[in-house]
Design a protein around this motif. Structure first.
Motif, short mmCIF file in Angstrom:
data_model
loop_
_atom_site.label_atom_id
_atom_site.label_comp_id
_atom_site.label_asym_id
_atom_site.label_seq_id
_atom_site.Cartn_x
_atom_site.Cartn_y
_atom_site.Cartn_z
N THR A 1 22.48 31.54 -4.54
CA THR A 1 21.79 30.25 -4.53
C THR A 1 21.11 30.12 -3.18
O THR A 1 21.62 30.60 -2.17
N LEU A 2 20.01 29.44 -3.16
CA LEU A 2 19.20 29.36 -1.95
C LEU A 2 19.00 27.91 -1.55
O LEU A 2 18.67 27.06 -2.38
N TRP A 3 19.25 27.60 -0.29
CA TRP A 3 18.97 26.28 0.24
C TRP A 3 18.57 26.40 1.70
O TRP A 3 18.79 27.41 2.34
N GLY B 1 18.12 22.03 -1.33
CA GLY B 1 18.53 23.07 -2.26
C GLY B 1 18.22 22.62 -3.67
O GLY B 1 17.59 21.58 -3.88
N PRO B 2 18.67 23.37 -4.67
CA PRO B 2 18.34 23.05 -6.06
C PRO B 2 18.71 21.63 -6.48
O PRO B 2 17.93 20.96 -7.16
N GLY B 3 19.88 21.16 -6.08
CA GLY B 3 20.31 19.81 -6.47
C GLY B 3 19.44 18.72 -5.86
O GLY B 3 19.05 17.76 -6.54
N ARG B 4 19.12 18.87 -4.60
CA ARG B 4 18.29 17.85 -3.93
C ARG B 4 16.85 17.90 -4.44
O ARG B 4 16.21 16.86 -4.56
N GLN C 1 6.84 16.14 -1.87
CA GLN C 1 6.18 16.98 -2.88
C GLN C 1 5.88 18.36 -2.31
O GLN C 1 6.04 19.37 -2.99
N GLN C 2 5.45 18.40 -1.05
CA GLN C 2 5.18 19.68 -0.40
C GLN C 2 6.46 20.50 -0.26
O GLN C 2 6.45 21.72 -0.48
N LEU C 3 7.56 19.85 0.10
CA LEU C 3 8.84 20.56 0.21
C LEU C 3 9.32 21.07 -1.15
O LEU C 3 9.87 22.18 -1.24
N ILE C 4 9.12 20.29 -2.19
CA ILE C 4 9.49 20.72 -3.55
C ILE C 4 8.73 21.99 -3.91
O ILE C 4 9.31 22.96 -4.41
N GLU C 5 7.45 22.00 -3.64
CA GLU C 5 6.62 23.17 -3.94
C GLU C 5 7.03 24.37 -3.08
O GLU C 5 7.12 25.50 -3.58
N TYR C 6 7.28 24.14 -1.81
CA TYR C 6 7.73 25.21 -0.92
C TYR C 6 9.03 25.82 -1.43
O TYR C 6 9.18 27.04 -1.48
N HIS C 7 9.96 24.97 -1.82
CA HIS C 7 11.25 25.46 -2.31
C HIS C 7 11.07 26.24 -3.61
O HIS C 7 11.72 27.27 -3.81
N ARG C 8 10.18 25.78 -4.49
CA ARG C 8 9.91 26.50 -5.73
C ARG C 8 9.39 27.91 -5.44
O ARG C 8 9.87 28.90 -6.01
N LEU C 9 8.44 28.03 -4.51
CA LEU C 9 7.88 29.33 -4.16
C LEU C 9 8.92 30.22 -3.48
O LEU C 9 9.00 31.42 -3.74
N ARG D 1 12.12 30.09 -3.98
CA ARG D 1 13.05 30.53 -5.02
C ARG D 1 12.45 31.65 -5.86
O ARG D 1 13.18 32.55 -6.32
N GLU D 2 11.14 31.65 -6.08
CA GLU D 2 10.50 32.75 -6.81
C GLU D 2 10.65 34.05 -6.03
O GLU D 2 10.97 35.09 -6.62
N ARG D 3 10.43 33.99 -4.72
CA ARG D 3 10.60 35.20 -3.88
C ARG D 3 12.06 35.64 -3.89
O ARG D 3 12.35 36.84 -3.96
N PHE D 4 12.97 34.70 -3.82
CA PHE D 4 14.40 35.00 -3.82
C PHE D 4 14.81 35.62 -5.16
O PHE D 4 15.57 36.59 -5.19
N ARG D 5 14.30 35.07 -6.27
CA ARG D 5 14.61 35.61 -7.59
C ARG D 5 14.12 37.07 -7.69
O ARG D 5 14.83 37.92 -8.22
N ALA D 6 12.94 37.35 -7.15
CA ALA D 6 12.42 38.72 -7.17
C ALA D 6 13.34 39.65 -6.36
O ALA D 6 13.62 40.78 -6.78
N PHE D 7 13.82 39.18 -5.22
CA PHE D 7 14.77 39.95 -4.41
C PHE D 7 16.04 40.23 -5.19
O PHE D 7 16.53 41.36 -5.21
#
Length: 124
Positions: A20-22, A32-35, A97-105, A107-113
């Motif tokens: 999990t990433l936060w 993190g995902p919950g927030r 909104q910018q932080l939400i988008e940053y976290h989404r991106l 998490r995509e990089r983390f998922r690829a890892f």
């Protein structure tokens, strides 16, 4: 140590690398995902209370999370309005909104890892 050594140690089960990433600071967790989910639900409902109910979370817990987010950011991420004719409400700021988008991106990089590391567990 290489992945060949690891695959020789593991049984032939469906192993994968997970995590999990936060984002955190000295003061604790920041985002993190919950927030992120809480911010998204506040944005869609216009209410901390409604967002908390949708998540099965107490209002107190949601309020503590919002307070923590606001305290750790340079500008508030959630603005609240009390009372009035239509009752109170909450608005998620552009910074949130910018932080939400940053976290989404992120998490995509983390998922690829995680996928890459998981694939290494199954390679002979």
């Amino acid at each position: 140590m290489n992945s060949n050594t690891i695959t020789q140690i593991l049984k032939e089960l469906d192993f994968r690398v997970a995590g999990t990433l936060w984002i955190e600071s000295k003061e604790g967790r920041f985002l993190g995902p919950g927030r992120v989910e809480l911010l998204e639900r506040i944005s869609s409902t216009g209410s901390i209370n409604k967002a908390a109910k949708e998540m099965g979370m107490s209002y107190k817990k949601a309020w503590e999370m919002v307070s923590s987010l606001n305290a750790q950011a340079q500008k508030p991420l959630v603005l609240t309005q009390t009372g009035g004719e239509k009752g109170g409400g909450a608005v998620v700021t552009e910074e949130a909104q910018q932080l939400i988008e940053y976290h989404r991106l992120m998490r995509e990089r983390f998922r690829a890892f995680l996928e890459k590391e998981s694939a290494m567990l199954t390679q002979p």
